[in-house]
Scaffold this motif. Structure first.
Motif, PDB file in Angstrom:
ATOM      1  N   LYS A  80       0.820  -1.217   0.000  1.00  0.00           N
ATOM      2  CA  LYS A  80       0.000   0.000   0.000  1.00  0.00           C
ATOM      3  C   LYS A  80       0.850   1.260   0.000  1.00  0.00           C
ATOM      4  O   LYS A  80       0.517   2.244  -0.645  1.00  0.00           O
ATOM      5  CB  LYS A  80      -0.926  -0.024   1.214  1.00  0.00           C
ATOM      6  N   ASP A  81       2.001   1.231   0.703  1.00  0.00           N
ATOM      7  CA  ASP A  81       2.869   2.409   0.776  1.00  0.00           C
ATOM      8  C   ASP A  81       3.828   2.510  -0.414  1.00  0.00           C
ATOM      9  O   ASP A  81       4.682   3.387  -0.458  1.00  0.00           O
ATOM     10  CB  ASP A  81       3.647   2.430   2.094  1.00  0.00           C
ATOM     11  N   GLY A  82       3.709   1.579  -1.382  1.00  0.00           N
ATOM     12  CA  GLY A  82       4.552   1.613  -2.577  1.00  0.00           C
ATOM     13  C   GLY A  82       5.823   0.792  -2.475  1.00  0.00           C
ATOM     14  O   GLY A  82       6.545   0.646  -3.457  1.00  0.00           O
ATOM     15  N   LYS A 115      -3.800  -9.469  -1.881  1.00  0.00           N
ATOM     16  CA  LYS A 115      -4.300  -8.140  -1.509  1.00  0.00           C
ATOM     17  C   LYS A 115      -3.606  -7.047  -2.322  1.00  0.00           C
ATOM     18  O   LYS A 115      -4.246  -6.108  -2.794  1.00  0.00           O
ATOM     19  CB  LYS A 115      -4.069  -7.876  -0.016  1.00  0.00           C
ATOM     20  N   ASN A 116      -2.286  -7.195  -2.487  1.00  0.00           N
ATOM     21  CA  ASN A 116      -1.527  -6.190  -3.224  1.00  0.00           C
ATOM     22  C   ASN A 116      -1.974  -6.088  -4.675  1.00  0.00           C
ATOM     23  O   ASN A 116      -2.156  -4.985  -5.192  1.00  0.00           O
ATOM     24  CB  ASN A 116      -0.026  -6.490  -3.163  1.00  0.00           C
ATOM     25  N   VAL A 117      -2.156  -7.225  -5.359  1.00  0.00           N
ATOM     26  CA  VAL A 117      -2.522  -7.155  -6.785  1.00  0.00           C
ATOM     27  C   VAL A 117      -3.974  -6.757  -6.987  1.00  0.00           C
ATOM     28  O   VAL A 117      -4.342  -6.298  -8.064  1.00  0.00           O
ATOM     29  CB  VAL A 117      -2.200  -8.468  -7.552  1.00  0.00           C
ATOM     30  N   THR A 118      -4.793  -6.896  -5.960  1.00  0.00           N
ATOM     31  CA  THR A 118      -6.171  -6.401  -6.041  1.00  0.00           C
ATOM     32  C   THR A 118      -6.160  -4.873  -6.066  1.00  0.00           C
ATOM     33  O   THR A 118      -6.914  -4.247  -6.794  1.00  0.00           O
ATOM     34  CB  THR A 118      -7.008  -6.934  -4.861  1.00  0.00           C
ATOM     35  N   ARG A 119      -5.260  -4.296  -5.296  1.00  0.00           N
ATOM     36  CA  ARG A 119      -5.137  -2.841  -5.229  1.00  0.00           C
ATOM     37  C   ARG A 119      -4.331  -2.292  -6.415  1.00  0.00           C
ATOM     38  O   ARG A 119      -4.649  -1.249  -6.974  1.00  0.00           O
ATOM     39  CB  ARG A 119      -4.459  -2.466  -3.902  1.00  0.00           C
ATOM     40  N   ASP A 120      -3.253  -2.994  -6.794  1.00  0.00           N
ATOM     41  CA  ASP A 120      -2.365  -2.552  -7.881  1.00  0.00           C
ATOM     42  C   ASP A 120      -1.922  -3.804  -8.633  1.00  0.00           C
ATOM     43  O   ASP A 120      -1.156  -4.601  -8.099  1.00  0.00           O
ATOM     44  CB  ASP A 120      -1.156  -1.818  -7.292  1.00  0.00           C
ATOM     45  N   PRO A 121      -2.405  -4.011  -9.851  1.00  0.00           N
ATOM     46  CA  PRO A 121      -2.170  -5.279 -10.557  1.00  0.00           C
ATOM     47  C   PRO A 121      -0.765  -5.476 -11.112  1.00  0.00           C
ATOM     48  O   PRO A 121      -0.449  -6.539 -11.647  1.00  0.00           O
ATOM     49  CB  PRO A 121      -3.198  -5.233 -11.696  1.00  0.00           C
ATOM     50  N   ARG A 122       0.110  -4.493 -10.973  1.00  0.00           N
ATOM     51  CA  ARG A 122       1.461  -4.624 -11.530  1.00  0.00           C
ATOM     52  C   ARG A 122       2.299  -5.613 -10.721  1.00  0.00           C
ATOM     53  O   ARG A 122       2.286  -5.584  -9.491  1.00  0.00           O
ATOM     54  CB  ARG A 122       2.154  -3.267 -11.561  1.00  0.00           C
TER      55      ARG A 122
END
Length: 137
Positions: free
Chosen positions: A30-32, A61-68
């Motif tokens: 979430k924090d990049g 969870k991470n790829v749900t928020r940012d798919p890269r």
């Protein structure tokens, strides 16, 4: 050898995914900040990379928020031969297809017919990744 753009995996490189090589999959928190996980890997007939995980795990969870994602695979028989992929998760598949796939991976990596590490109530999810940039040496 290097490929750029919205890419397919060259047929000569499919063995990275078809053999018992581990993939190191990097996602973004979430924090990049980056998060990386060694995992089993597969490839489908459309040259989409498949990663099986469980709902609620960090990478899911991470790829749900940012798919890269970024993926690195080293040839287990020659550590100086490797492939890296940058891509994006284009689909998350749950249910019977994800459950059957984790059993397929258990057969490939452990020679077991059924995935032995599942926990009660765990829901499997199959991450389908479209490669965008592929490089190999």
């Amino acid at each position: 050898m290097s490929q750029n753009g919205n890419k397919q995996i060259d047929p000569s490189l499919r063995y990275f995914f078809e053999d018992k090589n581990l993939a190191f999959v990097a996602t973004l928190m979430k924090d990049g900040s980056p998060q990386i996980t060694p995992t089993w890997v597969d490839i489908d007939n459309e040259n989409r990379i498949l990663i099986n995980t469980a709902l609620g795990r960090i990478k899911q969870k991470n790829v749900t928020r940012d798919p890269r994602v970024a993926i690195s695979i080293v040839d287990r028989n020659n550590p100086y031969h490797m492939i890296t992929i940058r891509g994006e998760v284009i689909e998350q598949i749950t249910g019977e297809q994800a459950d059957k796939h984790i059993d397929k991976m258990a057969k490939k990596y452990l020679n077991k017919d059924k995935y032995p590490f599942g926990t009660s109530g765990e829901k499997r999810v199959l991450l389908k990744i479209r490669p965008i940039k592929v490089s190999s040496i």
